[in-house]
Design an enzyme around this catalytic site. Structure first.
Site, PDB file in Angstrom:
ATOM      1  CE  LYS A 107       5.921   6.200   1.163  1.00 18.83           C
ATOM      2  NZ  LYS A 107       5.386   4.930   0.709  1.00 18.83           N
ATOM      3  CB  THR A 157       8.178   2.293   1.629  1.00 20.69           C
ATOM      4  OG1 THR A 157       8.831   1.329   0.802  1.00 20.69           O
ATOM      5  CG2 THR A 157       9.220   3.149   2.330  1.00 20.69           C
ATOM      6  CE  LYS A 197      12.256   1.677   0.315  1.00 14.54           C
ATOM      7  NZ  LYS A 197      12.553   1.268  -1.037  1.00 14.54           N
ATOM      8  CG  LEU A 252      -1.877  -1.243   1.232  1.00 13.98           C
ATOM      9  CD1 LEU A 252      -2.432  -1.515   2.620  1.00 13.98           C
ATOM     10  CD2 LEU A 252      -3.004  -1.008   0.238  1.00 13.98           C
ATOM     11  N   PRO A 253       0.246   2.410  -0.308  1.00 15.33           N
ATOM     12  CG  PRO A 253      -1.073   3.910  -1.532  1.00 15.33           C
ATOM     13  CD  PRO A 253      -1.143   2.620  -0.771  1.00 15.33           C
TER      14      PRO A 253
HETATM   15  P1  NAD Z   1       0.760   2.417  -6.208  1.00 14.69           P
HETATM   16  O1  NAD Z   1       0.140   3.700  -5.815  1.00 14.69           O
HETATM   17  O2  NAD Z   1       0.997   2.097  -7.642  1.00 14.69           O
HETATM   18  O3  NAD Z   1      -0.105   1.189  -5.592  1.00 14.69           O
HETATM   19  C1  NAD Z   1      -0.761   1.217  -4.367  1.00 14.69           C
HETATM   20  C2  NAD Z   1      -2.105   0.527  -4.557  1.00 14.69           C
HETATM   21  O4  NAD Z   1      -2.759   0.427  -3.288  1.00 14.69           O
HETATM   22  C3  NAD Z   1      -3.054   1.295  -5.480  1.00 14.69           C
HETATM   23  O5  NAD Z   1      -3.413   0.469  -6.568  1.00 14.69           O
HETATM   24  C4  NAD Z   1      -4.231   1.653  -4.588  1.00 14.69           C
HETATM   25  O6  NAD Z   1      -5.473   1.626  -5.263  1.00 14.69           O
HETATM   26  C5  NAD Z   1      -4.136   0.560  -3.538  1.00 14.69           C
HETATM   27  N1  NAD Z   1      -4.820   0.879  -2.292  1.00 14.69           N
HETATM   28  C6  NAD Z   1      -4.739   2.008  -1.525  1.00 14.69           C
HETATM   29  N2  NAD Z   1      -5.527   1.910  -0.442  1.00 14.69           N
HETATM   30  C7  NAD Z   1      -6.132   0.708  -0.508  1.00 14.69           C
HETATM   31  C8  NAD Z   1      -7.054   0.028   0.315  1.00 14.69           C
HETATM   32  N3  NAD Z   1      -7.549   0.581   1.412  1.00 14.69           N
HETATM   33  N4  NAD Z   1      -7.462  -1.203  -0.063  1.00 14.69           N
HETATM   34  C9  NAD Z   1      -6.984  -1.785  -1.183  1.00 14.69           C
HETATM   35  N5  NAD Z   1      -6.100  -1.185  -2.018  1.00 14.69           N
HETATM   36  C10 NAD Z   1      -5.673   0.033  -1.678  1.00 14.69           C
HETATM   37  O7  NAD Z   1       2.124   2.329  -5.383  1.00 14.69           O
HETATM   38  P2  NAD Z   1       3.396   1.374  -5.671  1.00 14.69           P
HETATM   39  O8  NAD Z   1       4.340   2.068  -6.607  1.00 14.69           O
HETATM   40  O9  NAD Z   1       2.912   0.005  -6.007  1.00 14.69           O
HETATM   41  O10 NAD Z   1       4.082   1.368  -4.234  1.00 14.69           O
HETATM   42  C11 NAD Z   1       3.570   0.602  -3.152  1.00 14.69           C
HETATM   43  C12 NAD Z   1       4.537   0.727  -1.988  1.00 14.69           C
HETATM   44  O11 NAD Z   1       5.823   0.260  -2.390  1.00 14.69           O
HETATM   45  C13 NAD Z   1       4.730   2.178  -1.491  1.00 14.69           C
HETATM   46  O12 NAD Z   1       4.803   2.164  -0.097  1.00 14.69           O
HETATM   47  C14 NAD Z   1       6.051   2.578  -2.138  1.00 14.69           C
HETATM   48  O13 NAD Z   1       6.723   3.561  -1.379  1.00 14.69           O
HETATM   49  C15 NAD Z   1       6.804   1.260  -2.131  1.00 14.69           C
HETATM   50  N6  NAD Z   1       7.861   1.139  -3.157  1.00 14.69           N
HETATM   51  C16 NAD Z   1       7.624   1.516  -4.446  1.00 14.69           C
HETATM   52  C17 NAD Z   1       8.634   1.393  -5.390  1.00 14.69           C
HETATM   53  C18 NAD Z   1       8.407   1.803  -6.826  1.00 14.69           C
HETATM   54  O14 NAD Z   1       9.388   1.872  -7.576  1.00 14.69           O
HETATM   55  N7  NAD Z   1       7.179   2.035  -7.258  1.00 14.69           N
HETATM   56  C19 NAD Z   1       9.889   0.868  -5.023  1.00 14.69           C
HETATM   57  C20 NAD Z   1      10.091   0.455  -3.719  1.00 14.69           C
HETATM   58  C21 NAD Z   1       9.055   0.594  -2.788  1.00 14.69           C
END
Ligand code: NAD
Length: 296
Positions: A246, A96, A171, A65-66
């Site tokens: 972030k 994260t 992290k 999740l975000p």
């Molecule tokens: P994203 O925004 O693409 O995905 C998050 C998903 O969570 C969304 O599809 C959203 O609809 C869903 N969501 C939010 N609240 C919800 C709920 N209550 N119930 C169900 N679904 C829900 O984000 P991401 O890029 O996939 O990143 C996810 C995590 O991974 C974050 O914490 C980010 O910091 C971490 N991260 C991302 C990357 C990257 O390169 N994208 C790399 C390392 C870590």
């Protein structure tokens, strides 16, 4: 193979859920976005209409999740995962998030007799899709040992960083260092150029001298020396400046709580916030070169 509930099928979670399905698990996938659910179903997952529905029969629950507020809302409260997961279920949060939220959620899970780890990842969307993520895991040895085989189906390096929350500690500290080293590398390349030393020559020297670091050798922010780096593609992300900001904010929040002095981390956060204020935080984080050399 078992039944897994997967909540949060975004850029990262989508690929991770699909890899668990490919490994032979029944993955019941839920996201607030129907499109994200449809993509996962198209690649072998089963659609769930809610978190509660996804939890039915699940031995393992994975969330991606975000931010901390989303994790708290999905795990805690009467409709949350902690209250409704099956007895003996293993909970894995790979988002994260701030360390305080990570520890609060694990504590609530343990109070209900559930094993839980915080397992944030390093590696971007491509690594999530390819199953080559690095996991930094916090939690008891018992919970880590239970989680490891599942994490191994989504990643290639899995580290036990210690007690609950220590995955997040690893992290944010790593990413704070990355953010700082990237800015330092930009400053050095920009200064070299202004003093008449071209990027390739400076790279050849510094990458074999004491200024050498990952931001330079694998992700060089100056166009030229590292063909795969975003600098050669107008700083298309990659890992966006917004995501780096972030993580820098999480590091400063943690530093404040721990009374740790992180003056360079604070400065780096301020510089990434300027990328945000300029509306350019969708660039790769190495695009901070444009702020440093005055071309943003
Ligand atoms: P994203 O925004 O693409 O995905 C998050 C998903 O969570 C969304 O599809 C959203 O609809 C869903 N969501 C939010 N609240 C919800 C709920 N209550 N119930 C169900 N679904 C829900 O984000 P991401 O890029 O996939 O990143 C996810 C995590 O991974 C974050 O914490 C980010 O910091 C971490 N991260 C991302 C990357 C990257 O390169 N994208 C790399 C390392 C870590």
């Amino acid at each position: 193979m078992g039944t897994i509930a997967f909540i949060g099928l975004g850029n990262m979670g989508g690929g991770m859920a699909i890899n668990l399905a490919k490994a032979g698990h029944d993955v019941h996938a839920f996201d607030l976005s129907q499109e994200a659910v449809n993509n996962a179903v198209g690649a072998g997952c089963f659609a769930a209409g809610s978190t509660l529905e996804a939890l039915q029969g699940a031995e393992v629950v994975v969330t991606m999740l975000p931010a901390g507020q989303h994790v708290r809302s999905v795990y805690l409260g009467p409709d949350g995962i902690v209250e409704n997961a099956k007895d003996g279920a293993l909970l894995i949060d790979s988002s994260t998030i701030d360390i305080e939220s990570a520890r609060a959620v694990v504590e609530a899970a343990e109070a209900k007799g559930l094993a839980m780890v915080d397992a944030p990842v390093s590696g971007g969307v491509a690594a999530a899709a390819a199953g080559t993520l690095t996991f930094m895991v916090g939690g008891t040895k018992f919970a880590f040992d239970k989680a490891e085989p599942y994490l191994a189906q989504m990643g290639k390096n899995i580290f036990h960083a210690g007690d609950a929350g220590n995955g997040q500690v690893a992290k944010v500290c790593n990413n704070m260092l990355l953010g700082i080293s990237m800015i330092g590398t930009c400053e050095a390349f920009s200064l070299a150029e202004k003093l008449g030393l071209d990027a390739q020559t400076f790279f050849d020297i510094s990458s074999t001298a004491s200024g050498q670091n990952w931001s330079m050798t694998s992700y060089c922010p100056a166009p030229g020396p590292v063909p795969t780096s975003p600098a050669n593609h107008d700083y298309a992300a990659g890992f966006t400046a917004a995501m780096m900001l972030k993580d820098m904010r999480l590091a400063q929040q943690a530093a404040g709580a721990a009374k740790a002095a992180t003056p360079l981390g604070a400065q780096a956060e301020a510089l990434y916030a300027l990328m945000e204020a300029s509306g350019k935080d969708n660039l790769d984080f190495s695009g901070i070169m444009k702020l440093i050399n005055g071309t943003l």
